[in-house]
Design an enzyme around this catalytic site. Structure first.
Site, mmCIF file in Angstrom:
data_model
loop_
_atom_site.group_PDB
_atom_site.id
_atom_site.type_symbol
_atom_site.label_atom_id
_atom_site.label_comp_id
_atom_site.label_asym_id
_atom_site.label_seq_id
_atom_site.Cartn_x
_atom_site.Cartn_y
_atom_site.Cartn_z
ATOM 1 N N HIS A 92 24.143 28.235 17.916
ATOM 2 C CA HIS A 92 23.761 28.400 19.342
ATOM 3 C C HIS A 92 23.207 29.806 19.540
ATOM 4 O O HIS A 92 23.956 30.778 19.555
ATOM 5 C CB HIS A 92 24.974 28.180 20.253
ATOM 6 C CG HIS A 92 24.638 28.234 21.703
ATOM 7 N ND1 HIS A 92 25.004 27.256 22.592
ATOM 8 C CD2 HIS A 92 23.950 29.141 22.447
ATOM 9 C CE1 HIS A 92 24.571 27.564 23.805
ATOM 10 N NE2 HIS A 92 23.923 28.722 23.734
ATOM 11 N N HIS A 152 20.023 32.360 21.532
ATOM 12 C CA HIS A 152 18.867 32.606 22.401
ATOM 13 C C HIS A 152 18.004 33.694 21.761
ATOM 14 O O HIS A 152 18.472 34.800 21.530
ATOM 15 C CB HIS A 152 19.312 33.079 23.791
ATOM 16 C CG HIS A 152 20.141 32.070 24.501
ATOM 17 N ND1 HIS A 152 19.597 31.120 25.344
ATOM 18 C CD2 HIS A 152 21.476 31.820 24.473
ATOM 19 C CE1 HIS A 152 20.572 30.349 25.825
ATOM 20 N NE2 HIS A 152 21.716 30.749 25.304
ATOM 21 N N LEU A 153 16.741 33.354 21.508
ATOM 22 C CA LEU A 153 15.833 34.332 20.894
ATOM 23 C C LEU A 153 14.762 34.825 21.864
ATOM 24 O O LEU A 153 14.106 35.822 21.593
ATOM 25 C CB LEU A 153 15.130 33.723 19.674
ATOM 26 C CG LEU A 153 15.964 33.563 18.398
ATOM 27 C CD1 LEU A 153 15.122 32.864 17.326
ATOM 28 C CD2 LEU A 153 16.458 34.918 17.886
ATOM 29 N N ASN A 207 15.834 27.313 26.668
ATOM 30 C CA ASN A 207 15.748 27.689 28.092
ATOM 31 C C ASN A 207 14.767 28.844 28.312
ATOM 32 O O ASN A 207 15.113 29.900 28.812
ATOM 33 C CB ASN A 207 17.138 28.021 28.674
ATOM 34 C CG ASN A 207 17.818 29.201 28.012
ATOM 35 O OD1 ASN A 207 17.586 29.488 26.847
ATOM 36 N ND2 ASN A 207 18.658 29.896 28.767
ATOM 37 N N LYS A 237 19.306 19.679 24.442
ATOM 38 C CA LYS A 237 20.231 20.544 25.180
ATOM 39 C C LYS A 237 20.323 20.111 26.634
ATOM 40 O O LYS A 237 19.306 19.991 27.317
ATOM 41 C CB LYS A 237 19.747 22.000 25.113
ATOM 42 C CG LYS A 237 20.596 22.993 25.911
ATOM 43 C CD LYS A 237 21.990 23.158 25.330
ATOM 44 C CE LYS A 237 22.911 23.940 26.255
ATOM 45 N NZ LYS A 237 23.060 25.336 25.909
ATOM 46 N N HIS A 290 25.951 22.399 27.878
ATOM 47 C CA HIS A 290 26.535 23.522 28.619
ATOM 48 C C HIS A 290 27.552 22.900 29.571
ATOM 49 O O HIS A 290 27.189 22.310 30.581
ATOM 50 C CB HIS A 290 25.458 24.293 29.389
ATOM 51 C CG HIS A 290 26.019 25.489 30.106
ATOM 52 N ND1 HIS A 290 25.773 26.779 29.711
ATOM 53 C CD2 HIS A 290 26.857 25.575 31.174
ATOM 54 C CE1 HIS A 290 26.430 27.619 30.504
ATOM 55 N NE2 HIS A 290 27.091 26.915 31.408
ATOM 56 N N HIS A 315 29.834 26.737 23.346
ATOM 57 C CA HIS A 315 30.561 27.943 23.782
ATOM 58 C C HIS A 315 31.803 27.639 24.609
ATOM 59 O O HIS A 315 31.872 27.976 25.782
ATOM 60 C CB HIS A 315 29.629 28.902 24.532
ATOM 61 C CG HIS A 315 28.663 28.289 25.506
ATOM 62 N ND1 HIS A 315 29.057 27.433 26.494
ATOM 63 C CD2 HIS A 315 27.324 28.411 25.628
ATOM 64 C CE1 HIS A 315 27.998 27.057 27.192
ATOM 65 N NE2 HIS A 315 26.928 27.632 26.670
ATOM 66 N N LEU A 326 27.983 33.268 30.837
ATOM 67 C CA LEU A 326 28.414 31.953 31.297
ATOM 68 C C LEU A 326 28.530 31.005 30.110
ATOM 69 O O LEU A 326 27.612 30.983 29.283
ATOM 70 C CB LEU A 326 27.412 31.395 32.318
ATOM 71 C CG LEU A 326 27.410 32.117 33.666
ATOM 72 C CD1 LEU A 326 26.256 31.641 34.529
ATOM 73 C CD2 LEU A 326 28.744 31.914 34.396
ATOM 74 N N ASP A 332 25.823 32.299 20.796
ATOM 75 C CA ASP A 332 25.267 32.383 22.156
ATOM 76 C C ASP A 332 24.757 33.792 22.440
ATOM 77 O O ASP A 332 24.763 34.231 23.598
ATOM 78 C CB ASP A 332 26.288 31.946 23.215
ATOM 79 C CG ASP A 332 25.638 31.598 24.546
ATOM 80 O OD1 ASP A 332 24.398 31.450 24.595
ATOM 81 O OD2 ASP A 332 26.367 31.481 25.541
ATOM 82 N N ALA A 371 23.493 36.732 33.262
ATOM 83 C CA ALA A 371 24.547 36.360 32.313
ATOM 84 C C ALA A 371 24.031 36.407 30.886
ATOM 85 O O ALA A 371 22.936 35.925 30.602
ATOM 86 C CB ALA A 371 25.041 34.960 32.636
HETATM 87 O O1 DOR Z 1 25.553 33.848 29.405
HETATM 88 C C1 DOR Z 1 24.654 33.037 29.216
HETATM 89 N N1 DOR Z 1 23.385 33.427 28.946
HETATM 90 N N2 DOR Z 1 24.936 31.736 29.295
HETATM 91 C C2 DOR Z 1 23.986 30.798 29.231
HETATM 92 O O2 DOR Z 1 24.308 29.650 29.315
HETATM 93 C C3 DOR Z 1 22.566 31.180 29.127
HETATM 94 C C4 DOR Z 1 22.410 32.483 28.515
HETATM 95 C C5 DOR Z 1 21.005 33.071 28.675
HETATM 96 O O3 DOR Z 1 20.043 32.358 28.438
HETATM 97 O O4 DOR Z 1 20.909 34.259 28.990
HETATM 98 ZN ZN ZN Z 2 23.546 29.792 25.498
#
Ligand code: DOR
Ligand code: ZN
Length: 350
Positions: free
Chosen positions: A16, A18-19, A44, A102, A139, A177, A224, A252, A268
């Site tokens: 999991h 995020h790039l 996302n 997702k 999520h 997560h 989150l 995450d 977040a």
């Molecule tokens: O803390 C978070 N950041 N939770 C998420 O579900 C998304 C992520 C983000 O893309 O920054």
């Molecule tokens: Zn995430």
């Protein structure tokens, strides 16, 4: 037996991650590519990754941003929307363009405005995924504003996840997560046959909700699902260190420019990529469970996703290395890593 000072494990994967895109992607990707063989790439983006064409283009952008010689492989995902087309999702899965879907409940978190408003609307997609064995990554938080933010995961289990499992007995699901003892118990109770698994982040193993307010508000610890009270953190540590097949590594890691975190309405996300596997090693060491790190980090995830573990290994050595104070992004912003400027207790040998 005393804990070892050196640990060799199969090269881990991050299930999991995020790039982002562009300059941010180029700034953060090398940290992950140095440590992990593969990562599940969250879709996302703005706008989100909802088509095969977009997933391919994003994958190409990631590959072009890799440091020379890196063997890292991004595993792409499709962002589920109310209007998603089962044929498009199926086609991308069969052709290897993406490996999972997702599900963000609409407005649950960062860039989730296009998320699903009602699971009834995506039933044909879920039925197709069930048939072709494609995992659904969730999520798991309700978005009902009446529900306290600290209860949103636990309520999701009863209100949404339990009925979803009952309606789609063949659907393979990862609860992403997890942050509560409730989720740990729920996953264990429903994991039989590999139908339900969960990822656990490094920061939720280390931080509880009190840490977010230690001496003042700590926006860089806000993510989150939000960190919960200490009893939940302890349950997560016990689950990860158990080595049980249903729990696997997913950082995450979610970079945001410092200015967006340190704001009247800070966003977040915790950026752990610069020391990700080292943080997990620290936790497993504290738990007396270094011998289970490999299962959690390198074996359980591939088994769930029906892939082979990575061929190579990594070596971790006791003794710290300083986490960068800041990571510069070419567009002019900076990102603050988790534990910025502090020494890790383990380091990665190249
Ligand atoms: O803390 C978070 N950041 N939770 C998420 O579900 C998304 C992520 C983000 O893309 O920054
Ligand atoms: Zn995430």
């Amino acid at each position: 037996m005393p804990a070892p000072d050196r640990l060799v494990i199969r090269r881990p994967d991050d299930w999991h991650l995020h790039l982002r895109e562009g300059a941010m992607l180029r700034a953060v990707l090398p940290f992950t590519a140095r440590r992990f063989g593969r990562a599940i790439i969250m879709p996302n983006l703005k706008p989100p990754v909802t088509t095969v064409a977009r997933a391919r283009a994003y994958r190409d952008e990631i590959m072009a941003a890799l440091p020379p010689g890196a063997a890292f492989r991004p595993l792409m995902t499709c962002y589920l929307t109310d209007g998603a087309d089962p044929d498009e999702i199926d086609r991308g899965f069969r052709d290897g363009d993406w490996v999972a879907v997702k599900l963000y409940p609409a407005h649950a978190t960062t860039n989730s405005a296009h998320g699903v408003t009602d699971l009834a609307r995506v039933r044909p997609v879920l039925q197709r995924m069930e048939r072709i064995g494609m995992p659904l990554l969730i999520h798991g938080e309700v978005t009902d504003p009446e529900i306290d933010i600290f209860d949103r995961e636990a309520v999701f289990l009863e209100r949404t996840l339990a009925p979803l499992l009952a309606e789609h007995p063949g659907l393979r699901i990862v609860l992403e997560h997890v942050t509560t003892a409730d989720a740990v118990a729920f996953v264990r109770a429903n994991a039989a046959g590999g139908r339900l698994g969960a990822t656990i982040t490094a920061h939720h193993l280390i931080v509880n909700r009190t840490h977010m307010f230690q001496g003042g508000i700590r926006p860089h610890l806000y993510c989150l699902p939000i960190a919960k009270r200490e009893t939940h953190r302890l349950a997560l540590r016990e689950a990860a260190a158990s080595g049980e097949a249903c729990f696997f590594l997913g950082t995450d890691s979610a970079p945001h420019p410092i200015a967006d975190k340190e704001s009247a309405c800070g966003c977040a996300g915790v950026f752990t990529a610069p020391s990700a596997i080292e943080l997990y090693a620290e936790v497993f060491d504290e738990m007396g469970a270094l011998d289970r790190l490999e299962a959690f980090a390198s074996l359980n995830g591939p088994r769930f996703y029906r892939m082979d573990p990575n061929p190579g290994t990594i070596t971790l050595q006791r003794g710290g290395e300083t986490v960068p104070e800041r990571v510069a992004v070419a567009s002019g912003s900076e990102v603050l890593p988790f534990r910025a400027g502090e020494a890790t207790r383990w380091r990665l040998l190249d």
